[in-house]
Design an enzyme around this catalytic site. Sequence first.
Site, PDB file in Angstrom:
ATOM      1  CG  ASP A  40      34.362  36.870  40.641  1.00  0.00           C
ATOM      2  OD1 ASP A  40      34.380  36.171  39.607  1.00  0.00           O
ATOM      3  OD2 ASP A  40      35.336  37.537  41.018  1.00  0.00           O
TER       4      ASP A  40
ATOM      5  CD  GLU B 260      38.136  37.373  35.844  1.00  0.00           C
ATOM      6  OE1 GLU B 260      38.930  37.635  34.925  1.00  0.00           O
ATOM      7  OE2 GLU B 260      37.305  38.219  36.274  1.00  0.00           O
TER       8      GLU B 260
END
Length: 360
Positions: free
Chosen positions: A74, A132
């Site tokens: 991400d 994350e």
Amino acid sequence: MPQPVLDLSATSIDITRALCDIPSESGDEKQIADAVEAAVRQVKHLDVIRDGDTIIARTNLGRAQRVVIAGHLDTVPIKGNVPSCFETIDGREYLWGRGTVDMKAGVAVQLKLAAELSNPIVDLTWIWYDHEEVAADLNSLGRIATTRPELLDGDFAILGEPTAAQVEGGCNGSLRVELRAFGTRAHSGRSWVGENAIHKLAPALAALADYRAATVDVDGLAYREGLNAVGITGGIAGNVIPDEGMIHVNYRFAPDKTVDQALEHLRTIFPDYEITVVDRAESARPGLDAPLAQQFLAAVGAEAKPKYGWTDVARFSALGVPAVNYGPGDALKAHADDERCATAEITQCERGLRRWLLGQ
């Protein structure tokens, strides 16, 4: 739209660009996870497991040791910096775009090596995971550590976070809290009737402004701490004395202390305020004294440095797995509007990891 296809026979630079051109803001990782899964399932020497939008690929060669190498899929929100492109600055080539630094270049290196290294000197667990860049409780590594901890087992771990192709051991912890002050609401035309909660925050702001953060030596690395206000709220209307005010504070603390110890430190600084913890992430010691870490440092020819930001090395450290950060990209460009990664660092990290994993 057609599903993006990743060609793992391409250069790690071209794989980086392909990954960056797949939007994957936190919470929207399915498309990139699908592409990664489809690519690694073509690799015969890997056993592939999918857990949500996390892809895990493992070798099972019967080696005496196992190394875990991980990277998150991400990114923070895109801000006009996708699709990616190449640019040259002062004679040096960069790949520009969201995720080039944090951390799709690191993921690209990992994917290429995962596909090509069928006979490494250690067994490998490759992990590409989601969520994350948001609150720690959403991070899929945390979920897997709870539900399937055996998938994170290893003798050593490497996170592909941006380190400009150097090795950064451990990481600072992060604690976010809200400091609240309370007063009495009143009409601002008769302010003496009320008690202004925002004014009561002034001592806390003064303490933050005067605070001198420590630099702490941990296992030979100097970790620089930070304590800062990152938000402030209060007020009801332009003619009302507020009865509540709040300062959002972030404490980045060295790996000589736990989250609980960091919280006690904040309580000594702000004894007169109600403190509410909104996010907490443990620190991690450097992990550079492990034999595998020493071999890794020698093979990649990197200088050991501290990691100031929080990374998922802390999750491995909590499981008893020594872990370091190693990846392409300048961390100062992470999340920036002009995020860009030097292509030479992508190649350098690929060569370093390849050399170590082949015992060369």
